[in-house]
Motif scaffolding. Structure first.
Motif, PDB file in Angstrom:
ATOM      1  N   GLU A  84       0.886  -1.278  -0.020  1.00 20.14           N
ATOM      2  CA  GLU A  84       0.031   0.083   0.061  1.00 20.14           C
ATOM      3  C   GLU A  84       0.769   1.135  -0.102  1.00 20.14           C
ATOM      4  O   GLU A  84       1.760   1.457   0.910  1.00 20.14           O
ATOM      5  N   GLY A  85       0.687   1.986  -1.029  1.00 22.90           N
ATOM      6  CA  GLY A  85       1.532   3.227  -1.264  1.00 22.90           C
ATOM      7  C   GLY A  85       2.682   3.094  -1.599  1.00 22.90           C
ATOM      8  O   GLY A  85       3.472   4.181  -1.826  1.00 22.90           O
ATOM      9  N   GLU A  88       3.768   4.835  -4.838  1.00 23.57           N
ATOM     10  CA  GLU A  88       3.976   6.379  -4.808  1.00 23.57           C
ATOM     11  C   GLU A  88       5.297   6.706  -3.961  1.00 23.57           C
ATOM     12  O   GLU A  88       6.043   7.497  -4.509  1.00 23.57           O
TER      13      GLU A  88
END
Length: 110
Positions: A84-85, A88
């Motif tokens: 998750e993430g 990014e």
């Protein structure tokens, strides 16, 4: 983001030597970033963790604090297999590495 003076103090080197280390960092930092992305695609979390750790340590030694912090976050996520993430974060790391390249080019013509 970049403090040549901090790196000079930390490493006990002259300005030109730090600049050379920063140039070297760009080469292997980009390679490690590519390796992180490939390892994550292959779900090879150990390889991603090791490459992020490498960037983190090199960046810390060169006083690239934001780069080191981002690489540390990737290292933790990869170690924990927490995706998750992470995309990014790898994008942010890529941008930060390119900011180092731009700084060297603008400030020193390197």
């Amino acid at each position: 983001m970049i403090s040549i003076e901090d790196a000079m103090d930390r490493l006990g080197l002259e300005r030109e030597e730090v600049i050379e280390f920063l140039q070297d960092f760009l080469g292997y930092g980009r390679d490690d970033l590519t390796g992180i992305r490939e390892a994550l695609r292959k779900q090879d979390y150990e390889a991603a963790t090791k490459r992020a750790h490498s960037i983190k340590g090199a960046a810390a030694n060169l006083s690239l604090d934001a780069v080191s912090t981002t690489a540390a976050a990737i290292e933790i996520k990869a170690r924990n297999q927490d995706l998750e993430g992470i995309s990014e974060l790898t994008d942010r790391l890529a941008d930060q590495i390119e900011e180092v390249a731009a700084y060297l080019s603008d400030a020193f013509g390197k």
